[in-house]
Design an enzyme around this catalytic site. Structure first.
Site, PDB file in Angstrom:
ATOM      1  N   CYS A  39       0.841  -1.195   0.000  1.00 10.92           N
ATOM      2  CA  CYS A  39       0.000   0.000   0.000  1.00 10.92           C
ATOM      3  C   CYS A  39       0.881   1.251   0.000  1.00 10.92           C
ATOM      4  CB  CYS A  39      -0.962  -0.059   1.189  1.00 10.92           C
ATOM      5  SG  CYS A  39      -2.384   1.048   1.050  1.00 10.92           S
ATOM      6  N   ASP A  40       0.628   2.219   0.860  1.00 16.93           N
ATOM      7  CA  ASP A  40       1.442   3.434   0.869  1.00 16.93           C
ATOM      8  C   ASP A  40       2.895   3.158   1.248  1.00 16.93           C
ATOM      9  OD1 ASP A  40       0.017   5.533  -0.143  1.00 16.93           O
ATOM     10  OD2 ASP A  40      -0.123   6.650   1.734  1.00 16.93           O
TER      11      ASP A  40
END
Length: 205
Positions: free
Chosen positions: A103-104
């Protein structure tokens, strides 16, 4: 001695992105792996889902011997404080350890130049390019898949904690390929469409 896998968590971290991998390392690893958590300090770190973890290490006390550094996504990777994680990423790469981000946290790897020479994925290419700016030169190696493993670098988007876990398990050779694949299929397809995974204790040494 057990092989240590370090999970980097920043508040608030995405607890579901760590759960499959951490549990599989213990379940499939036959006692060969242990999971330790790292954060900016030793203060408790809360997840998006409300779980609180007391980190095993802060960024200044991380052991030099470990098998993998795994960055777990969340809502803090774009904060300036997150940049303090970069030395850990650099050291991991320099020492040839397994490096993962989801993800991030996967995009964060792009902001520190860790994805320029490896095939990788993330939540969105345009967002990654905008966030990372000149530090990112890996657009030609971006792959539109939920999870990508290129050697010892594993990335995944935020919809793929199970796929991410599978690829990290493969990179670590945490279990025979057949066992990892059965474990993945069982969790992905459900008990009505996949055979029950073999008991890990029945593997041939």
């Amino acid at each position: 001695m057990k092989k240590c896998v370090l999970f980097v968590i920043l508040e608030p971290y995405a607890d579901w992105e760590a759960a499959y991998l951490s549990s599989a390392l213990y379940m499939l690893g036959r006692g060969r792996f242990e999971v330790k958590t790292v954060s900016l300090t030793r203060e408790p770190v809360a997840s998006i889902g409300g779980f609180r973890v007391l980190p095993d290490y802060d960024i200044n006390s991380v052991p030099s011997t470990y098998e993998a550094l795994v960055l777990i996504g969340g809502l803090a990777w774009r904060n300036e404080e997150a940049r303090r994680i970069r030395p850990l990423v650099d050291q991991c790469r320099e020492n040839g350890k397994v490096l993962g981000g989801i993800c991030d946290a996967a995009a964060f790897l792009g902001t520190v130049g860790a994805l320029n020479d490896a095939y990788h994925t993330g939540n969105d290419l345009n967002d990654l390019k905008q966030w990372a700016g000149e530090a990112y030169a890996g657009e030609q190696r971006y792959v539109m898949k939920q999870a990508v493993r290129d050697g010892k670098i594993i990335t995944a988007n935020g919809t793929a904690p199970l796929e991410f876990a599978k690829e990290v398990l493969f990179a670590l050779e945490a279990a025979p390929e057949k066992i990892i694949t059965e474990w993945y299929d069982f969790h992905k397809l459900g008990c009505y469409n996949a055979e029950m995974p073999q008991d890990a204790t029945s593997w041939n040494d």
